[in-house]
Scaffold this active site. Structure first.
Site, PDB file in Angstrom:
ATOM      1  N   SER A   7      46.002  30.341  37.799  1.00  0.00           N
ATOM      2  CA  SER A   7      46.546  31.480  38.039  1.00  0.00           C
ATOM      3  C   SER A   7      45.890  32.241  39.001  1.00  0.00           C
ATOM      4  O   SER A   7      45.660  32.015  40.531  1.00  0.00           O
ATOM      5  CB  SER A   7      44.750  32.498  37.669  1.00  0.00           C
ATOM      6  N   HIS A  32      49.654  31.973  34.810  1.00  0.00           N
ATOM      7  CA  HIS A  32      48.592  32.505  34.313  1.00  0.00           C
ATOM      8  C   HIS A  32      48.587  34.000  35.703  1.00  0.00           C
ATOM      9  O   HIS A  32      48.731  34.066  35.907  1.00  0.00           O
ATOM     10  CB  HIS A  32      47.614  32.456  34.373  1.00  0.00           C
ATOM     11  N   ASP A  34      47.163  37.972  35.866  1.00  0.00           N
ATOM     12  CA  ASP A  34      45.938  38.500  35.852  1.00  0.00           C
ATOM     13  C   ASP A  34      46.165  40.301  35.629  1.00  0.00           C
ATOM     14  O   ASP A  34      46.481  40.114  36.967  1.00  0.00           O
ATOM     15  CB  ASP A  34      44.771  38.309  35.431  1.00  0.00           C
ATOM     16  N   MET A  36      44.552  44.159  36.282  1.00  0.00           N
ATOM     17  CA  MET A  36      43.398  44.664  35.685  1.00  0.00           C
ATOM     18  C   MET A  36      43.729  46.223  36.624  1.00  0.00           C
ATOM     19  O   MET A  36      44.833  45.728  37.236  1.00  0.00           O
ATOM     20  CB  MET A  36      42.788  43.564  36.874  1.00  0.00           C
ATOM     21  N   HIS A  65      48.133  38.382  30.964  1.00  0.00           N
ATOM     22  CA  HIS A  65      46.921  38.698  30.605  1.00  0.00           C
ATOM     23  C   HIS A  65      46.647  40.022  30.757  1.00  0.00           C
ATOM     24  O   HIS A  65      45.492  40.267  31.960  1.00  0.00           O
ATOM     25  CB  HIS A  65      45.492  37.686  31.116  1.00  0.00           C
ATOM     26  N   MET A  67      43.689  42.530  31.026  1.00  0.00           N
ATOM     27  CA  MET A  67      42.315  43.185  31.529  1.00  0.00           C
ATOM     28  C   MET A  67      42.687  44.207  31.656  1.00  0.00           C
ATOM     29  O   MET A  67      42.174  45.417  32.612  1.00  0.00           O
ATOM     30  CB  MET A  67      41.709  42.408  31.731  1.00  0.00           C
ATOM     31  N   MET A 136      36.691  34.211  27.408  1.00  0.00           N
ATOM     32  CA  MET A 136      37.001  33.619  28.809  1.00  0.00           C
ATOM     33  C   MET A 136      35.493  33.031  28.988  1.00  0.00           C
ATOM     34  O   MET A 136      34.310  33.250  28.218  1.00  0.00           O
ATOM     35  CB  MET A 136      36.455  35.458  29.052  1.00  0.00           C
ATOM     36  N   PHE A 142      36.439  39.193  37.819  1.00  0.00           N
ATOM     37  CA  PHE A 142      36.709  38.892  39.694  1.00  0.00           C
ATOM     38  C   PHE A 142      36.730  36.975  39.366  1.00  0.00           C
ATOM     39  O   PHE A 142      36.767  36.801  38.892  1.00  0.00           O
ATOM     40  CB  PHE A 142      35.126  39.156  40.330  1.00  0.00           C
ATOM     41  N   ASP A 174      39.480  30.304  30.193  1.00  0.00           N
ATOM     42  CA  ASP A 174      39.978  31.324  31.511  1.00  0.00           C
ATOM     43  C   ASP A 174      38.675  31.579  31.956  1.00  0.00           C
ATOM     44  O   ASP A 174      37.977  32.533  31.604  1.00  0.00           O
ATOM     45  CB  ASP A 174      40.479  32.365  31.286  1.00  0.00           C
TER      46      ASP A 174
END
Length: 216
Positions: A7, A32, A34, A36, A65, A67, A136, A142, A174
């Site tokens: 990640s 990966h 992320d 956000m 991913h 979020m 998750m 975080f 994850d």
């Protein structure tokens, strides 16, 4: 055999391109990413422009991913930027089936993520059109959190649900994945294990080699 997916949320952004090249040299297949938005989760990370800039320089499978709230708004952007897998949170989608179909219509693999306390029933009916389900292991938002122990049972239950229906859907995990629980998650039925600080804190290549050995 399980796969490792580093990640980049834990990467050194001043050396991001260099570190991704190091990851490729280890034989790892997945990366990966992320995303956000500061609403679905407290933090803000990065968006499609970062993926677009990395795509020409990497052959890794980009697992993006999202979020974010109402992720359907951004599917086209991330598909065009070079995502291979686009994973959305069931909790963030008013019409999950529609969002998954949108991802597939863009020619991408569709993934669904579930927060720790979200039951597996949230994905039961969409499993046949889902490339992977991302469980998750921590409450998202975080890096560096501790793995929530009951998530191992959840991995087992999802694996059984998929196998009983003879589906090819992958199980990904994850959050909180470290050297001491990596094999536990893999043995429970995880196909893809996402690791951030366990990969990027210290010697990246040495960390990946150690994690891959543990997974065997």
């Amino acid at each position: 055999m399980s796969h490792l997916s580093p990640s980049i949320l834990s990467a050194d952004f001043a050396k991001l391109g260099e570190q991704i090249l190091q990851i490729e040299k280890t034989g790892v297949k997945y990366l990966h990413i992320d995303v956000m938005d500061g609403m679905f989760v407290p933090n803000i990370s990065f968006g499609a422009p970062i993926i677009r800039s990395l795509r020409p320089h990497s052959n890794l499978i980009f697992d993006v991913h999202l979020m974010v709230e109402d992720p359907d708004r951004y599917i086209d952007d991330f598909a065009e930027a070079g995502a291979d897998i686009i994973t959305v949170h069931a909790e963030a989608c008013t019409h999950l089936d529609r969002v998954l179909q949108h991802i597939k219509d863009c020619g991408k693999q569709a993934g669904v993520a579930l927060n720790p306390a979200t039951p597996l029933s949230a994905v039961e009916y969409v499993l046949p059109k889902t490339y992977l389900v991302l469980l998750m292991g921590v409450n998202p938002g975080f890096g560096g959190q501790k793995y929530i122990p009951y998530c191992t049972e959840k991995i087992c239950n999802l694996r059984n649900m998929i196998d009983k229906r003879k589906l090819s859907t992958l199980v990904a995990v994850d959050g909180g994945i470290k050297r001491d629980n990596l094999k536990e998650a893999a043995d429970a039925g995880a196909d893809i294990l996402v690791a951030g600080s366990a990969v990027f804190n210290g010697d990246l290549q040495e960390n990946i080699e150690t994690l891959l050995k543990i997974m065997k």
